[in-house]
Motif scaffolding. Structure first.
Motif, PDB file in Angstrom:
ATOM      1  N   ALA A 248      -5.962  -1.097   1.950  1.00 18.92           N
ATOM      2  CA  ALA A 248      -5.505  -0.974   3.274  1.00 18.92           C
ATOM      3  C   ALA A 248      -6.819  -1.061   4.335  1.00 18.92           C
ATOM      4  CB  ALA A 248      -4.865   0.597   3.572  1.00 18.92           C
TER       5      ALA A 248
ATOM      6  N   VAL B 135      -5.924   2.047  -3.208  1.00 20.04           N
ATOM      7  CA  VAL B 135      -4.838   1.718  -2.112  1.00 20.04           C
ATOM      8  C   VAL B 135      -5.733   1.810  -0.712  1.00 20.04           C
ATOM      9  CG1 VAL B 135      -2.889   2.620  -0.887  1.00 20.04           C
ATOM     10  CG2 VAL B 135      -2.981   2.231  -3.599  1.00 20.04           C
TER      11      VAL B 135
ATOM     12  N   THR C  28       0.647  -1.326   0.084  1.00 22.31           N
ATOM     13  CA  THR C  28       0.148   0.158   0.003  1.00 22.31           C
ATOM     14  C   THR C  28       0.687   1.199  -0.056  1.00 22.31           C
ATOM     15  OG1 THR C  28      -0.142  -0.076   2.383  1.00 22.31           O
ATOM     16  CG2 THR C  28      -1.861  -1.297   1.149  1.00 22.31           C
TER      17      THR C  28
END
Length: 453
Positions: free
Chosen positions: A437, A433, A288
Motif C-alpha cells: 500500500a 500489505v 490491500t
C-alpha cells in the motif's frame, strides 16, 4: 438491428413504478456485493467441517471475485446482444442454483465451484441491472436518486457481508449462509419477472469477445491458483504448471486485445492515462484491504479463538468507515486532486496495517480496520472519478474496467497475502500489505508531483 431494452420509453410509470424498479435492481446489487464478503467470517468453520487446508480456503474466498472480474465486461456485451432483462433473469437463477451447490457441498472442491458459479452469475447480473436502472427510471432527479441508492446498496452490502456471515454461522451453520442466498435469488426472480417489462429488443449485431474474456479469466485463475498450489508440498509441480499457464494466458490476452477487431477494451480507452491510473488505484484498493480483512478473520478465529460473530464485529468498521471516507472524498479530491487523494487513502491503508503488526488484538483489528476503511473510501472515489473522466462514449467501458480491476484486485491480492500468512504468519502478511500500500501511495504521489501532471 433492433433497439435495446426499453428503448424510447420508460417502463417505470408513476412513483410506485419507479420505486419498485429501483428497489428490485438495488437488491440485485446488494446480493451480488454481499457475495464477495459473506464467506469471510464463516471461512474457518467451513474449512474445519470440510477438513480443508488454509490454502484450499484461498480458493473459496477468491473464486467469486476472480470469475466476477474475469467475465464482467463480456457479460455486459452479452446483455446488449440478448436483452438485459433476459440476461438478468438467467443470472439470478444461476446464482440460486450455485447457492444450492454451496449449501450441500461435501468437499472444498464443490464449494469452490459453487463460489465460481456465483461469481459468473454476479458478472452477468450487475451490468444488466445497472443498464436497466438507467434505462427504465426517467432522467433527472428520479434517476439521480436511483443511482445513489444503487451505490448505497453496494456500500451497505460490503458492511453487511461480514455481519451476516458471522451471525448466521453463529446461530445456525455456515451452510445456512448459502440457503439464505437461495431464498434471496428466488425472491429476485419473482421480482424481476413481476416488476421489469420484457426486453423491447436485442442487438444481434453486437459481437462478444469471448477469446479475450476467457484469457482474462484463465490468467486470473492461474495467477491465483498457481502460488496457492506451490505452498502445498505435494503439488509443487502442478503449481508451477498452473502458474505458467496463468502467465501465458495473461500474455495472450495482451496479444489478443491488440489484434481483435472487437476487443474487450477499446483502443481509445486503453490509451487513456486517467483510466489506467484509475484502474491501478481500484486494483490496489481491493488487493490491500480485502486481503488484510481475510487474514484478520482467520487470525481472530483460529489464533485468538473468537467466534464468527465477534470476528464480524471487529471487521465491520472497515465497511462503515469506507462509507464515511466516500462521503468526504469529493472535498478532498477538490483540494488535492485525484492522484494525491488516492495516495493519501492508500497511505492510510499502509499505516493501518503497520499498526496491526504491532497490535494484533481484537481492539487493534477493529481500530485499524476502520482506518483502512476510511482510506479505502477516499481512494476508491478518487480512482472511480478519475477513471470515468473520459470521453462520454468511453464511460461505460471505463466503468467496466474499473470494476474488473477491483474484483481482480480482491482475488489476486487475497491469494498472494493468504499465501504469505499460511507460510509465515499473520503479522508478516500485514507487513507485506503495509509495504504494498505504501508503494502504491508513493507512486500516486510521485506521478501527481511530476511536471505537467
Amino acid at each position: 438491428m433492433t433497439a435495446g431494452p426499453g428503448a424510447g420509453r420508460s417502463a417505470a410509470t408513476g412513483t410506485r413504478g419507479v420505486v419498485a424498479v429501483t428497489v428490485t435492481l438495488c437488491l440485485v446489487q446488494l446480493v451480488d456485493v454481499l457475495g464477495v464478503t459473506v464467506v469471510v467470517t464463516t471461512l474457518p468453520r467451513m474449512l474445519d467441517e470440510l477438513g480443508a487446508t488454509p490454502g484450499e480456503g484461498t480458493f473459496v474466498v477468491t473464486a467469486y471475485a476472480m470469475v466476477f472480474g474475469g467475465l464482467l465486461m463480456v457479460a455486459a456485451r452479452l446483455g446488449d446482444r440478448l436483452g438485459h432483462r433476459r440476461v438478468l433473469l438467467a443470472a439470478v437463477a444461476l446464482y440460486g442454483v450455485a447457492s444450492v451447490l454451496g449449501a450441500v457441498a461435501g468437499d472444498v472442491m464443490l464449494l469452490t465451484a459453487a463460489r465460481a458459479l456465483q461469481g459468473a452469475a454476479a458478472a452477468a447480473s450487475v451490468p444488466a441491472a445497472l443498464r436497466l436502472l438507467t434505462t427504465l427510471v426517467p432522467e433527472g432527479a428520479q434517476r439521480r436518486r436511483a443511482v445513489a441508492a444503487w451505490s448505497a446498496a453496494g456500500a451497505a452490502a460490503g458492511a453487511a457481508g461480514f455481519v451476516v456471515g458471522g451471525v448466521v454461522t453463529e446461530v445456525a451453520t455456515w451452510r445456512a449462509v448459502f440457503w439464505l442466498t437461495v431464498a434471496l435469488a428466488v425472491g429476485l426472480v419473482v421480482a424481476v419477472r413481476t416488476v421489469l417489462p420484457p426486453d423491447a429488443g436485442a442487438d444481434r449485431d453486437v459481437r462478444v469477445p469471448w477469446t479475450s474474456a476467457l484469457l482474462l479469466t484463465g490468467g486470473a485463475m492461474g495467477l491465483v491458483a498457481g502460488p496457492t498450489l506451490l505452498a502445498e508440498t505435494a503439488a509443487t509441480v502442478v503449481g508451477v504448471a498452473v502458474l505458467a499457464a496463468g502467465v501465458a494466458a495473461a500474455a495472450g490476452l495482451v496479444v489478443a486485445e491488440r489484434r481483435a477487431a472487437v476487443p474487450l477494451v477499446a483502443p481509445a480507452a486503453r490509451a487513456s492515462g486517467r483510466l489506467r491510473w484509475g484502474a491501478l488505484g481500484s486494483f490496489a484498493n481491493t488487493a490491500t484491504t480485502s486481503s488484510s480483512a481475510t487474514v484478520a478473520t482467520l487470525f481472530l478465529q483460529d489464533e485468538l479463538g473468537l467466534s464468527p460473530l465477534a470476528a464480524a464485529g471487529a471487521l465491520v468498521s472497515v465497511s462503515v468507515l469506507a462509507v464515511v471516507g466516500s462521503a468526504l472524498a469529493p472535498r478532498v479530491v477538490a483540494g488535492l486532486g485525484w492522484r494525491r487523494t488516492m495516495g493519501a487513502g492508500l497511505l492510510l491503508v499502509a499505516v493501518a496495517n503497520a499498526v496491526l503488526v504491532a497490535w494484533p488484538q481484537p481492539v487493534g483489528v477493529a481500530a485499524t480496520a476502520g482506518l483502512s476503511g476510511l482510506g479505502l473510501g477516499a481512494s476508491s472515489v478518487a480512482a472511480n472519478d478519475m477513471g470515468t473522466s473520459v470521453a462520454e462514449h468511453l464511460r461505460a467501458t471505463a466503468a467496466g474496467v474499473l470494476n474488473t480491476a477491483a474484483q481482480l484486485g480482491t482475488a489476486l491480492g487475497t491469494a498472494a497475502v493468504l499465501l504469505v500468512a499460511t507460510t509465515t504468519s499473520a503479522r508478516v502478511a500485514w507487513a507485506v500489505v503495509a509495504v504494498l500500500a505504501a508503494i502504491a501511495a508513493a507512486a500516486c504521489a510521485a506521478r501527481a508531483a511530476a511536471p505537467g501532471r
